[in-house]
Design a protein around this motif. Structure first.
Motif, short mmCIF file in Angstrom:
data_model
loop_
_atom_site.label_atom_id
_atom_site.label_comp_id
_atom_site.label_asym_id
_atom_site.label_seq_id
_atom_site.Cartn_x
_atom_site.Cartn_y
_atom_site.Cartn_z
N THR A 1 0.87 -1.17 0.00
CA THR A 1 0.00 0.00 0.00
C THR A 1 0.90 1.22 0.00
N SER B 1 -9.05 6.12 -0.92
CA SER B 1 -8.96 4.99 0.03
C SER B 1 -10.28 4.80 0.76
N HIS C 1 -10.67 1.16 -0.77
CA HIS C 1 -9.82 0.18 -0.06
C HIS C 1 -10.64 -0.90 0.64
N LEU D 1 -9.89 -4.64 -0.35
CA LEU D 1 -9.20 -5.48 0.64
C LEU D 1 -10.08 -6.61 1.16
N THR E 1 1.46 -6.93 4.83
CA THR E 1 1.12 -5.67 4.16
C THR E 1 2.24 -4.67 4.39
N LEU F 1 3.51 -0.95 4.27
CA LEU F 1 2.92 0.38 4.31
C LEU F 1 3.99 1.36 3.88
N ALA G 1 -0.04 5.79 4.27
CA ALA G 1 -0.49 4.40 4.46
C ALA G 1 -0.29 3.98 5.91
N GLN G 2 0.78 4.46 6.53
CA GLN G 2 1.05 4.09 7.92
C GLN G 2 0.00 4.66 8.86
N HIS H 1 -2.97 5.46 8.11
CA HIS H 1 -4.27 4.83 7.81
C HIS H 1 -4.38 3.41 8.36
N TYR H 2 -3.27 2.66 8.33
CA TYR H 2 -3.39 1.23 8.62
C TYR H 2 -2.74 0.74 9.90
N TYR I 1 5.28 -4.31 14.40
CA TYR I 1 4.10 -4.50 13.56
C TYR I 1 4.08 -5.84 12.85
N HIS J 1 2.15 -6.49 9.35
CA HIS J 1 2.40 -5.20 8.70
C HIS J 1 3.86 -4.81 8.84
#
Ligand code: SF4
Length: 194
Positions: free
Chosen positions: A41, A107, A111, A115, A124, A126, A131-132, A134-135, A153, A157
């Motif tokens: 992502t 997103s 997304h 997803l 995943t 990031l 992206a970080q 967000h996720y 993570y 992640h």
């Protein structure tokens, strides 16, 4: 079969999306399939990716593939690697250089549906701060801090900096990135994609 048709329909809807007004017009770029085991992502396609119609079709892409230990044929094999940017269209360039931030609606709109089909993803990546934030459940204070805590993570992640030329100086100041993070990441990716 129905699921496969649903996926094909969703992908067609994403690729036909024209929800945003953008300087070069909408051209959604992603690479994904429900069988993918690695998800990348990232932020948004740059101008060269927009022109090529392919994610990371530039020097940043070469750097990212080198970081991951993936040759282009595997990096672009959507049955194994999914690449879904936070914004799927080139957002344009801001005054003084650098690309604008992607449209948040991208997103927010796509997304979740995309997803929901990617049930095989084991890791995943990031790539970049957006992206970080967000996720990651706890994204830390900055990109650098999030990446410095990369082990926290795993195994699902892993935060990475954006692989632009600007990262070269950052990588020199943070030698653990190439000495520890990248070797571990390559081993994990090889294991996931074997
Ligand atoms: S950036 Fe996303 S929401 Fe906007 S036009 Fe492109 S695909 Fe659609």
């Amino acid at each position: 079969m129905t699921e496969s048709k649903d996926w094909t329909r969703l992908l067609a809807r994403v690729r036909a999306c024209k929800a945003c007004e953008l300087p070069l017009g909408p051209r959604p770029i992603l690479s994904a399939s429900p069988t993918a085991r690695l998800l990348i992502t990232s932020q948004a396609p740059g101008r060269r990716a927009h022109e090529a119609g392919r994610t990371f079709a530039d020097a940043s892409g070469d750097r990212l593939r080198d970081w991951l230990g993936l040759p282009p044929e595997l990096f672009y094999d959507s049955t194994r690697v999914a690449i879904i940017p936070m914004g799927m269209c080139y957002p344009g360039t801001q005054e003084g250089g650098g690309d604008l931030l992607p449209q948040a609606r991208c997103s927010e709109t796509w997304h979740g549906p995309l997803l929901s089909f990617l049930s095989q993803v084991r890791l995943t990546l990031l790539v970049g701060r957006l992206a970080q934030v967000h996720y990651l459940p706890d994204p830390r204070g900055s990109m650098s801090e999030a990446v410095a805590h990369w082990r926290d993570y795993l195994p699902t992640h892993l935060p990475l900096p954006h692989p632009s030329w600007r990262t070269l100086g950052w990588a020199r100041r943070n030698p653990w990135f190439e000495a520890e993070l990248l070797p571990e990441l390559r081993v994990r990716i090889a294991e996931i994609l074997k």
